[in-house]
Design a protein around this motif. Structure first.
Motif, mmCIF file in Angstrom:
data_model
loop_
_atom_site.group_PDB
_atom_site.id
_atom_site.type_symbol
_atom_site.label_atom_id
_atom_site.label_comp_id
_atom_site.label_asym_id
_atom_site.label_seq_id
_atom_site.Cartn_x
_atom_site.Cartn_y
_atom_site.Cartn_z
ATOM 1 N N GLY A 174 0.811 -1.214 0.000
ATOM 2 C CA GLY A 174 0.000 0.000 0.000
ATOM 3 C C GLY A 174 0.843 1.262 0.000
ATOM 4 N N ILE A 175 1.813 1.334 0.900
ATOM 5 C CA ILE A 175 2.657 2.533 0.995
ATOM 6 C C ILE A 175 3.585 2.645 -0.206
ATOM 7 N N GLY A 176 4.261 1.545 -0.569
ATOM 8 C CA GLY A 176 5.174 1.589 -1.713
ATOM 9 C C GLY A 176 4.458 1.883 -3.006
ATOM 10 N N GLY A 177 3.329 1.197 -3.256
ATOM 11 C CA GLY A 177 2.567 1.446 -4.469
ATOM 12 C C GLY A 177 1.946 2.826 -4.490
ATOM 13 N N SER A 178 1.555 3.324 -3.318
ATOM 14 C CA SER A 178 0.939 4.644 -3.257
ATOM 15 C C SER A 178 1.941 5.756 -3.539
ATOM 16 N N SER A 179 3.224 5.499 -3.260
ATOM 17 C CA SER A 179 4.249 6.464 -3.652
ATOM 18 C C SER A 179 4.287 6.591 -5.172
ATOM 19 N N VAL A 180 4.235 5.433 -5.858
ATOM 20 C CA VAL A 180 4.183 5.439 -7.324
ATOM 21 C C VAL A 180 2.881 6.069 -7.797
ATOM 22 N N LEU A 181 1.785 5.714 -7.138
ATOM 23 C CA LEU A 181 0.469 6.210 -7.516
ATOM 24 C C LEU A 181 0.371 7.725 -7.329
ATOM 25 N N SER A 182 0.871 8.234 -6.201
ATOM 26 C CA SER A 182 0.821 9.681 -5.931
ATOM 27 C C SER A 182 1.583 10.468 -6.989
ATOM 28 N N ARG A 183 2.765 9.968 -7.360
ATOM 29 C CA ARG A 183 3.553 10.675 -8.376
ATOM 30 C C ARG A 183 2.902 10.567 -9.757
ATOM 31 N N VAL B 144 -1.265 0.655 -11.443
ATOM 32 C CA VAL B 144 -0.565 0.454 -10.180
ATOM 33 C C VAL B 144 -1.519 -0.115 -9.137
ATOM 34 N N PHE B 145 -2.718 0.460 -9.053
ATOM 35 C CA PHE B 145 -3.697 0.007 -8.078
ATOM 36 C C PHE B 145 -4.078 -1.461 -8.311
ATOM 37 N N GLY B 146 -4.327 -1.824 -9.546
ATOM 38 C CA GLY B 146 -4.672 -3.207 -9.860
ATOM 39 C C GLY B 146 -3.575 -4.180 -9.487
ATOM 40 N N ASN B 147 -2.340 -3.781 -9.740
ATOM 41 C CA ASN B 147 -1.208 -4.643 -9.384
ATOM 42 C C ASN B 147 -1.039 -4.737 -7.867
ATOM 43 N N ILE C 140 -3.475 -4.800 -5.695
ATOM 44 C CA ILE C 140 -4.479 -5.767 -5.246
ATOM 45 C C ILE C 140 -3.980 -7.194 -5.424
ATOM 46 N N THR C 141 -3.493 -7.490 -6.622
ATOM 47 C CA THR C 141 -3.046 -8.853 -6.923
ATOM 48 C C THR C 141 -1.846 -9.253 -6.072
ATOM 49 N N LEU C 142 -0.878 -8.372 -5.951
ATOM 50 C CA LEU C 142 0.305 -8.671 -5.150
ATOM 51 C C LEU C 142 -0.059 -8.933 -3.691
ATOM 52 N N THR C 143 -0.946 -8.114 -3.154
ATOM 53 C CA THR C 143 -1.334 -8.270 -1.748
ATOM 54 C C THR C 143 -2.054 -9.588 -1.514
ATOM 55 N N PHE C 144 -2.992 -9.909 -2.385
ATOM 56 C CA PHE C 144 -3.774 -11.137 -2.212
ATOM 57 C C PHE C 144 -2.895 -12.382 -2.302
ATOM 58 N N LEU C 145 -2.045 -12.443 -3.316
ATOM 59 C CA LEU C 145 -1.217 -13.639 -3.516
ATOM 60 C C LEU C 145 -0.194 -13.818 -2.401
ATOM 61 N N SER C 146 0.489 -12.755 -2.039
ATOM 62 C CA SER C 146 1.570 -12.880 -1.052
ATOM 63 C C SER C 146 1.025 -13.156 0.350
ATOM 64 N N SER C 147 -0.018 -12.435 0.757
ATOM 65 C CA SER C 147 -0.566 -12.659 2.094
ATOM 66 C C SER C 147 -1.257 -14.012 2.187
ATOM 67 N N LEU D 134 -0.599 -8.750 -13.441
ATOM 68 C CA LEU D 134 0.700 -8.238 -13.018
ATOM 69 C C LEU D 134 1.554 -7.849 -14.223
ATOM 70 N N GLN D 135 2.189 -6.678 -14.121
ATOM 71 C CA GLN D 135 3.095 -6.193 -15.154
ATOM 72 C C GLN D 135 4.480 -6.035 -14.537
ATOM 73 N N LYS D 136 5.453 -6.644 -15.171
ATOM 74 C CA LYS D 136 6.785 -6.741 -14.589
ATOM 75 C C LYS D 136 7.355 -5.384 -14.187
ATOM 76 N N LYS D 137 7.212 -4.396 -15.068
ATOM 77 C CA LYS D 137 7.785 -3.084 -14.776
ATOM 78 C C LYS D 137 7.135 -2.460 -13.550
ATOM 79 N N LEU D 138 5.803 -2.555 -13.467
ATOM 80 C CA LEU D 138 5.091 -1.987 -12.326
ATOM 81 C C LEU D 138 5.390 -2.755 -11.042
ATOM 82 N N VAL D 139 5.428 -4.077 -11.150
ATOM 83 C CA VAL D 139 5.729 -4.898 -9.978
ATOM 84 C C VAL D 139 7.111 -4.547 -9.426
ATOM 85 N N THR D 140 8.060 -4.343 -10.319
ATOM 86 C CA THR D 140 9.414 -3.974 -9.896
ATOM 87 C C THR D 140 9.417 -2.623 -9.201
#
Length: 458
Positions: free
Chosen positions: A74-83, A96-99, A101-108, A232-238
């Protein structure tokens, strides 16, 4: 339309007004959430016993870490999202938001499954001894069933704040906290479900938060949940992961620290020292809620204005945030120094109907904890520089310095001190490690923050 573009005010309104607008709801939300943890601990301590506090304390590291997965994304993605919002790139913000969601669900989800399979190992590893292991397992097992919902809530809450809608982020923290307090009373006191009641109350609070977050993104957000953005998109995930790793590393370090503390306190002290730390850890979050609120309010303001190229506004946001949070920290420090015994007494019961052992344990808690509480909070007036300094690098997308500064207190100083000092000073060595680490971390963070501001924000 005006509501849809609410994020644009981050680049136009005065910094002081924005900080109040962002920090007050964040602080209120954190206050209610912290009150939830405080009341939960009070109910458990008074109605079940001090060993129940020890049980919850050893469960917290794993639930905290999995919840931190969502917080970090949330915090890391929101930094990208805010900019992205600051530069007018709405398509990227949606992706970014869609990615996220997916990252959070799978990892947790994966970590929750692992946590349930190896529950006995984890409970012992986290520091539970035979005196409260069974209580810890009861709480751990039920809470883990809902931990994915917690991770999704932590992620969504930060996205809401990045949109410039802090009141909804506040509601997302208030509603489950109020629900948990109510269910604690019903399930523990009225129905006498004991530790199971405390655990199910926590589970229900996660469900309430998740339902509210889902409602917000369906009906109130300028972002949309669509299937194409969930891929998931590799560039955004990175990009998300590099910044998320900063928060995750910090939260993981806190979990490691808690595990270490539990084990050290058991080795140089006993289960009641773990209960003392359980009380102190609740107070660390509760008492510092306005300072943390200012820090959370600072993140989207700094990120948006940096993305828009408004560097003078970024400088102003740093200075204003340090001034506000520093003043609040000094006030909190004063209260802790004056009223430590009164604070600790809230968590224990002297009811004569309790058995002799519980009464003796409660008296010992009241004897040990006030002094420890003072030591842990001894350097509170200077922590604003630590928090704002590390958050600044994260807000502007500089992952490596953000990571290193985030780990400075807990990772580079506090953990080594806790490994060394108790060998010479026993339990007291644990408590004095906290202010020493705070002073060292503040010096390091202040130096690098000043250097970066002078170099880049001209």
């Amino acid at each position: 339309m005006a509501d849809q573009k609410r994020s644009s005010i981050l680049g136009t309104n005065s910094i002081s007004k924005l900080l109040v607008m962002q920090a007050v709801p964040a602080s209120i939300g954190i206050l209610v959430m912290s009150l939830n943890m405080i009341v939960d601990t009070i109910f458990v301590g008074r109605w079940i016993g001090p060993l129940a506090i020890s049980a919850i304390t050893v469960v917290i590291p794993v639930t905290f870490f999995i919840g931190a997965i969502g917080l970090s994304i949330g915090i890391g993605g929101s930094s990208v999202l805010s900019r992205a919002l600051g530069s007018g790139n709405e398509d990227k913000a949606h992706r970014v938001f869609g990615n996220q969601i997916t990252l959070t669900f799978l990892s947790s989800g994966l970590l929750a499954i692992i946590g349930l399979i190896f529950q006995d190992f984890f409970i012992e590893f986290f520091g539970a001894d035979e005196s409260f292991k069974d209580l810890a397992l009861i709480y751990y097992r039920i809470v883990m069933y809902g931990i994915v919902m917690l991770a999704m809530c932590m992620m969504g809450n930060n996205v809401i704040r990045a949109e410039g809608k802090p009141k909804f982020a506040m509601y997302a923290m208030m509603l489950p906290a109020i629900g948990n307090i109510f269910m604690d009373y019903i399930l523990i006191n009225v129905f006498d479900f004991g530790m199971e009641g405390a655990a199910w109350a926590t589970f229900i609070s996660y469900a309430i938060c998740f339902a509210f977050i889902l409602w917000f993104f369906i009906f109130k957000s300028e972002l949309r949940i669509t299937a194409s953005y969930l891929k998931l998109q590799k560039k955004l995930v990175t990009e998300i992961s590099s910044l998320s790793f900063v928060t995750l590393a910090r939260q993981a370090t806190i979990s490691v620290l808690t595990i270490l503390l539990n084990n050290v306190l058991i080795s140089v002290g006993d289960a009641l020292d773990v209960a003392s730390y359980g009380i102190i850890s609740r107070m660390l979050m509760f008492a510092l809620f306005p300072v943390i609120g200012v820090n959370q309010g600072f993140l989207p303001i700094a990120g948006y204005n940096y993305g828009a190229g408004y560097y003078q506004r970024v400088r102003e946001s740093i200075n204003t945030s340090i001034k506000y949070s520093g003043g609040l920290a000094l006030f909190i420090f004063t209260l802790i120094m004056i009223f430590p015994t009164d604070i600790v007494s809230i968590f224990i019961s002297n009811n004569e109907t309790l058995d002799a052992k519980t009464l003796a344990d409660n008296a010992e808690i009241l004897n040990r904890t006030p002094s420890a509480l003072r030591w842990v909070f001894a350097a509170t007036p200077i922590i604003a520089v630590q928090l704002i300094g590390a958050s600044y690098f994260q807000a502007i997308g500089k992952a490596v310095p953000a990571l290193l500064l985030s780990l400075t207190k807990q990772g580079f100083f506090l953990i080594p001190l806790i490994l060394i000092l108790p060998a010479f000073y026993g339990v007291w060595g644990v408590w004095i490690s906290f202010p020493i680490a705070d002073v060292l971390a503040t010096v390091v963070t202040g130096y690098y923050l000043n250097k970066e501001v002078r170099r880049t924000l001209r």
